[in-house]
Motif scaffolding. Structure first.
Motif, PDB file in Angstrom:
ATOM      1  N   ASP A 260       1.074  -1.361  -0.433  1.00  0.00           N
ATOM      2  CA  ASP A 260      -0.204   0.419   0.161  1.00  0.00           C
ATOM      3  C   ASP A 260       1.184   0.889  -0.029  1.00  0.00           C
ATOM      4  O   ASP A 260       1.888   1.280   0.856  1.00  0.00           O
ATOM      5  CB  ASP A 260      -0.947  -0.546   1.222  1.00  0.00           C
ATOM      6  N   PRO A 261       0.922   2.273  -1.042  1.00  0.00           N
ATOM      7  CA  PRO A 261       1.913   3.392  -1.383  1.00  0.00           C
ATOM      8  C   PRO A 261       1.226   4.290  -0.346  1.00  0.00           C
ATOM      9  O   PRO A 261       2.831   4.933   0.505  1.00  0.00           O
ATOM     10  CB  PRO A 261       1.109   4.110  -2.581  1.00  0.00           C
ATOM     11  N   ALA A 262       0.934   4.482   0.673  1.00  0.00           N
ATOM     12  CA  ALA A 262      -0.161   5.179   1.576  1.00  0.00           C
ATOM     13  C   ALA A 262       1.024   4.859   3.098  1.00  0.00           C
ATOM     14  O   ALA A 262       1.986   5.155   3.446  1.00  0.00           O
ATOM     15  CB  ALA A 262      -1.629   5.180   2.526  1.00  0.00           C
ATOM     16  N   TRP A 263       0.904   3.306   3.387  1.00  0.00           N
ATOM     17  CA  TRP A 263       1.521   3.158   4.485  1.00  0.00           C
ATOM     18  C   TRP A 263       3.057   2.392   4.020  1.00  0.00           C
ATOM     19  O   TRP A 263       3.891   2.553   4.892  1.00  0.00           O
ATOM     20  CB  TRP A 263       1.182   1.721   4.012  1.00  0.00           C
ATOM     21  N   ARG A 264       3.461   2.755   2.736  1.00  0.00           N
ATOM     22  CA  ARG A 264       4.745   2.657   2.570  1.00  0.00           C
ATOM     23  C   ARG A 264       5.707   4.037   2.876  1.00  0.00           C
ATOM     24  O   ARG A 264       6.695   4.159   2.826  1.00  0.00           O
ATOM     25  CB  ARG A 264       5.359   2.100   1.043  1.00  0.00           C
ATOM     26  N   ALA A 265       4.476   5.395   2.265  1.00  0.00           N
ATOM     27  CA  ALA A 265       5.142   6.456   2.345  1.00  0.00           C
ATOM     28  C   ALA A 265       5.254   6.922   4.365  1.00  0.00           C
ATOM     29  O   ALA A 265       6.045   7.568   4.343  1.00  0.00           O
ATOM     30  CB  ALA A 265       3.999   7.279   2.355  1.00  0.00           C
ATOM     31  N   TRP A 266       4.848   5.972   5.121  1.00  0.00           N
ATOM     32  CA  TRP A 266       4.918   6.092   7.239  1.00  0.00           C
ATOM     33  C   TRP A 266       5.146   5.690   7.022  1.00  0.00           C
ATOM     34  O   TRP A 266       6.610   6.088   8.420  1.00  0.00           O
ATOM     35  CB  TRP A 266       3.179   5.693   7.472  1.00  0.00           C
ATOM     36  N   ALA A 267       5.850   3.809   6.455  1.00  0.00           N
ATOM     37  CA  ALA A 267       7.199   3.261   7.095  1.00  0.00           C
ATOM     38  C   ALA A 267       8.188   4.139   6.206  1.00  0.00           C
ATOM     39  O   ALA A 267       9.568   4.229   7.262  1.00  0.00           O
ATOM     40  CB  ALA A 267       7.331   1.749   6.260  1.00  0.00           C
ATOM     41  N   TRP A 268       8.170   4.894   5.192  1.00  0.00           N
ATOM     42  CA  TRP A 268       9.379   5.920   4.509  1.00  0.00           C
ATOM     43  C   TRP A 268      10.049   6.364   5.957  1.00  0.00           C
ATOM     44  O   TRP A 268      11.140   7.252   6.102  1.00  0.00           O
ATOM     45  CB  TRP A 268       9.032   6.552   3.992  1.00  0.00           C
TER      46      TRP A 268
END
Length: 225
Positions: free
Chosen positions: A60-68
């Motif tokens: 999920d791009p949104a969760w990946r952004a939070w992980a970043w």
């Protein structure tokens, strides 16, 4: 200030009431300095990063952004905690142990998650983690002979690794996806080259240390005769 002066205790030279408690409080406060707190934050961010990274299957791009974001904060604290500890004399035994553990943990978490999700070949993760673990063990191997200082190449390696992993954590496409491949390639090259250089330094350091020990032993034996 490390204790209560005798004059403050009435000039008798005896410890003031609660002196031991006061000393303990000072020692405890030295542990909770800003550099160590940043290191602890980085340690806490490791499991948080993994949870964010793997949410909804890890794609999920949104969760990946939070992980970043969590990964970026960890990398930033890595830069500042060591600088603050050296600049303001905040170096502690806890920091010496926890700081490198936190550094390796967040990087290992990022690499393993990316490989588990199929975004990064396992051999890349293996090369980087093998190098990091090997150099850490090697530092302990030669520590009685001296300390291997961090080189400029090592710092460039850390920057390249952090940048590359951060770019892979984000759901990038197009030219940026191509760019991150080359940044990771640079990181792998620097990882291998700096690793070999550290091995060379360790061998030289150990040989020099053993030679000095033999010379000192020979001199001592000669003096005893």
């Amino acid at each position: 200030m490390t204790g209560v002066p005798a004059s403050a205790a009435g000039g008798s030279g005896r410890p003031a009431p609660g002196g031991k408690l006061g000393a303990a409080a000072v020692n405890q406060a030295s542990l909770w300095n800003i550099a160590n707190i940043l290191t602890m934050v980085r340690l806490v961010l490791v499991p948080g990063f993994v949870v964010l990274m793997l949410q909804d299957g890890g794609y999920d791009p949104a969760w990946r952004a939070w992980a970043w974001a969590a990964f970026a904060v960890a990398m930033i604290t890595d830069i500042f905690d060591g600088h603050l500890a050296r600049t303001y004399n905040l170096v502690t035994d806890f920091g010496k142990i926890a700081d490198p553990i936190a550094d390796k943990a967040i990087m290992a978490a990022g690499l393993i998650c990316l490989s588990a999700l199929g975004d990064l070949p396992w051999w890349v993760t293996g090369v980087i983690l093998f190098r990091e673990l090997g150099i850490t063990l090697m530092r302990f191997w030669v520590i009685r002979h001296g300390v291997i200082p961090a080189s400029r190449g090592g710092k460039m390696k850390t920057l390249a690794q952090g940048t590359a992993v951060g770019m892979y954590v984000l759901a990038l496409t197009g030219p940026l996806a191509t760019l991150r491949f080359w940044v990771m390639a640079l990181a792998v090259v620097l990882t291998v080259l700096t690793g070999l250089d550290y091995v060379r330094q360790a061998i030289v350091l150990r040989r020099r240390g053993l030679a000095e020990e033999r010379a000192a032993r020979t001199e001592t034996e000669g003096a005893e005769r």
